[in-house]
Design an enzyme around this catalytic site. Structure first.
Site, PDB file in Angstrom:
ATOM      1  CD  GLU A 102       1.372  20.148  -5.077  1.00  0.00           C
ATOM      2  OE1 GLU A 102       1.237  21.274  -4.578  1.00  0.00           O
ATOM      3  OE2 GLU A 102       2.456  19.549  -5.162  1.00  0.00           O
ATOM      4  CD  GLU A 132      16.048   4.638   4.309  1.00  0.00           C
ATOM      5  OE1 GLU A 132      15.942   5.230   5.400  1.00  0.00           O
ATOM      6  OE2 GLU A 132      16.801   5.012   3.396  1.00  0.00           O
TER       7      GLU A 132
END
Length: 305
Positions: A116, A85
């Site tokens: 992960e 953004e």
């Protein structure tokens, strides 16, 4: 290998929601709302740590460094959202704020199991971005112990980059590695271990502070208006026109006319109108003002550029 997570606050049971499967819809949403209200208080308690981290980010970006978020699962996705953004909001190049997620782009939309758990992949993924000592790396892990993030932070330390840890548990493993440690303790989740709830909200709030405050300090805001937005669609073109009109006092039609001359760039349009200068002169004034619109107007009015 067994991983002990029972001592993590985010894994503990929330006694307020222990009978959630027996509650009505209205009772569930009221209780969730009550729990969510505590998140802002948890973030408030770590504002000094957030401030220190932001100063480090600002100094890096001011000196041609970059900001990297590295995380897995929900934490990784929060980083992707914030990074993606920045270009439309502040007209930053895509490489300025980057997000790296365990499992790659696929993991943004579909869980990549086990991604992960690798220390090595955190290092590899950061290394592929050409990390340098001028950059900042923010490790995102609600648990504070995600191996992928630990590997990334350790590599960043070796390179000499500034490191920041953001977790929701005390005495986090990533906090022991990083230069700056932020632990927003939101307490047990409504659903035990579901850190997409309060923990994710806290991380989102803090990342909002990281980038918004840094961009303000870099001159990309006038008051509370986004004067460096990238007017890449109809809504943002409309917003650009309204911003120019609000700051300069000219009509909507006049702001649209000047923005057409600046290729929809808000800053030079404002300087052109308020200082009665050409597009080229406005650009020069902004450059001499290090991007700050108020200062650029002042320099342009005095013809000091």
């Amino acid at each position: 290998m067994k991983v002990n997570i029972s001592n993590l606050t985010t894994e503990q049971r929330n006694h307020k929601s222990i009978h959630s499967d027996q509650l009505s819809t209205s009772e569930i949403v009221a209780l969730m709302n009550e729990e969510d209200r505590s998140v802002a208080d948890a973030v408030q308690k770590v504002l000094p740590e957030i401030e220190a981290a932001i100063e480090a980010i600002y100094q890096s970006l001011k000196n041609n460094g970059r900001l990297f978020y590295i995380g897995a699962g929900t934490s990784g996705r929060i980083g992707v959202v914030d990074a993606s953004e920045c270009p439309p909001t502040f007209c930053t190049p895509p490489e300025l704020v980057q997000a790296i997620m365990a499992g790659g782009e696929t993991a943004m939309f579909k869980a990549v199991e086990g991604a992960e758990d690798s220390l090595e992949y955190g290092e590899i993924d950061l290394g592929q971005r050409g990390l340098t000592h001028s950059d900042v790396v923010v490790g995102l892990a609600a648990s504070g112990r995600t191996p992928y993030v630990i590997g990334g932070l350790k590599y960043a330390k070796e390179v000499g980059a500034v490191t920041i840890a953001l977790s929701c548990n005390q005495n986090s493993e990533i906090g022991k590695i990083a230069d700056y440690n932020i632990e927003a303790i939101v307490g047990p989740e409504f659903l035990s271990g579901s850190t997409r709830l309060k923990s994710a909200t806290a991380q989102k709030m803090i990342l909002n502070m990281f980038t918004t405050t840094t961009m303000i300090k870099l001159g990309k805001v006038y008051g509370n208006l986004m004067v460096d937005l990238n007017a890449s669609n109809a809504k943002l073109v409309e917003r650009a026109r309204n911003i120019v009109s609000t700051i300069t006092g000219v009509s909507y039609e006049e702001s649209a006319k000047v923005l057409n001359e600046t290729d929809q760039k808000v800053k030079p349009a404002i300087v052109m109108i308020n200082a009665n200068v050409s597009f080229k002169e406005a650009i020069e004034a902004i450059k001499h003002a290090n991007g700050f619109t108020r200062k650029a107007i002042e320099l342009a009015n005095e013809r000091k550029f």
